[in-house]
Design a protein around this motif. Structure first.
Motif, PDB file in Angstrom:
ATOM      1  N   GLY A 135      -5.014 -27.776 -21.735  1.00  0.00           N
ATOM      2  CA  GLY A 135      -4.298 -28.503 -20.704  1.00  0.00           C
ATOM      3  C   GLY A 135      -3.476 -29.646 -21.275  1.00  0.00           C
ATOM      4  N   CYS A 170      -3.407 -24.891 -16.671  1.00  0.00           N
ATOM      5  CA  CYS A 170      -3.026 -26.249 -16.289  1.00  0.00           C
ATOM      6  C   CYS A 170      -1.938 -26.170 -15.207  1.00  0.00           C
ATOM      7  N   LYS A 189      -0.007 -32.704 -25.149  1.00  0.00           N
ATOM      8  CA  LYS A 189      -1.279 -31.995 -25.309  1.00  0.00           C
ATOM      9  C   LYS A 189      -2.060 -32.480 -26.529  1.00  0.00           C
ATOM     10  N   CYS A 220      -8.852 -34.315 -13.223  1.00  0.00           N
ATOM     11  CA  CYS A 220      -8.175 -33.015 -13.321  1.00  0.00           C
ATOM     12  C   CYS A 220      -8.469 -32.166 -12.084  1.00  0.00           C
TER      13      CYS A 220
END
Length: 228
Positions: A135, A170, A189, A220
């Motif tokens: 992600g 993601c 990233k 998240c």
């Protein structure tokens, strides 16, 4: 081969792994020099990635003591599973198997930048073994367990077929992990380990290790997987 792979995965689950994926050594041809499975075991033909997930509840409490304690504890549990799996593979399938610690010990340490590297990158190993994608936070995202997995690996000279790679899990328009980082340590990233470490880790007055920030994990939207 499919029956052999089925038996290996069933064994991994019986020993306690939540996920298990396999990648042929050919998938690791772009690993950085010194950090390839072949640098550890030159007869490696396949990599078996294993994962254990933290309970969702640890994301709902302050991370300082509980999250930090069990995030460390899960490493020793996973290493024990790897060791048992390696021994079982050798006994059952007449092969060689090398368990690789999911975290420590490792050699690489850049003191100035406070940057560590494992013997192999477990996040990228998981991706190459079909367990997830990386992600924006640099964390592994798995479709079932989100970013809660700790990853370990067993290297073997068995020639096994690779699992399919996962799509990018993601959310494209999301930037919660980047926006929530108190020290802006996340970009492209990757994580600036020095900024992250200085903000995240500490000790209690009695000397116990603490984790003071895990926002990139908890904010998240796929932290618990696609069906979260």
């Amino acid at each position: 081969m499919k029956q052999l792979i089925k038996k290996i995965k069933e064994l991994a689950y019986q020993l306690g792994a939540d996920v298990c994926g396999i990648g042929s050594i050919n998938r690791f041809e772009n690993a950085p020099a010194g950090f390839s499975p072949l640098d550890l075991f030159d007869q490696c033909q396949s990599v078996i990635a294993l994962g254990l997930a933290l309970p969702k509840g640890l994301y709902e409490v302050p991370p300082r003591l509980l999250y930090g304690h069990f995030n460390r504890k899960i490493c020793s549990i996973l290493d024990a599973i790897e060791l048992k799996l390696a021994r079982e593979l050798e006994e059952r399938f007449n092969c060689l198997a090398v368990p690789v610690p999911c975290d420590a010990p490792n050699e690489y340490w850049d003191a100035e930048n406070m940057t560590a590297k494992g013997l192999i990158s477990m996040r990228h190993t998981a991706v190459l073994c079909g367990l997830g994608s990386i992600g924006k936070s640099s964390l592994l995202i798995n479709p079932e367990y989100g970013n809660r997995l700790t990853i370990g690996a067993v290297l073997t000279d068995l020639e096994l077929e690779s699992d399919d790679l996962q799509p990018d899990l993601c959310i494209a328009e999301c930037s919660r992990c980047l926006d929530s980082c108190p020290v802006q340590a996340i970009a492209d990233k990757r994580v600036n380990q020095k900024l992250c470490r200085l903000n995240t880790y500490g000790k209690t007055a009695r000397g116990f290790d603490t984790v003071n920030c895990n926002k990139c994990r908890t904010v998240c939207p796929v932290r618990f997987g696609k069906t979260g």
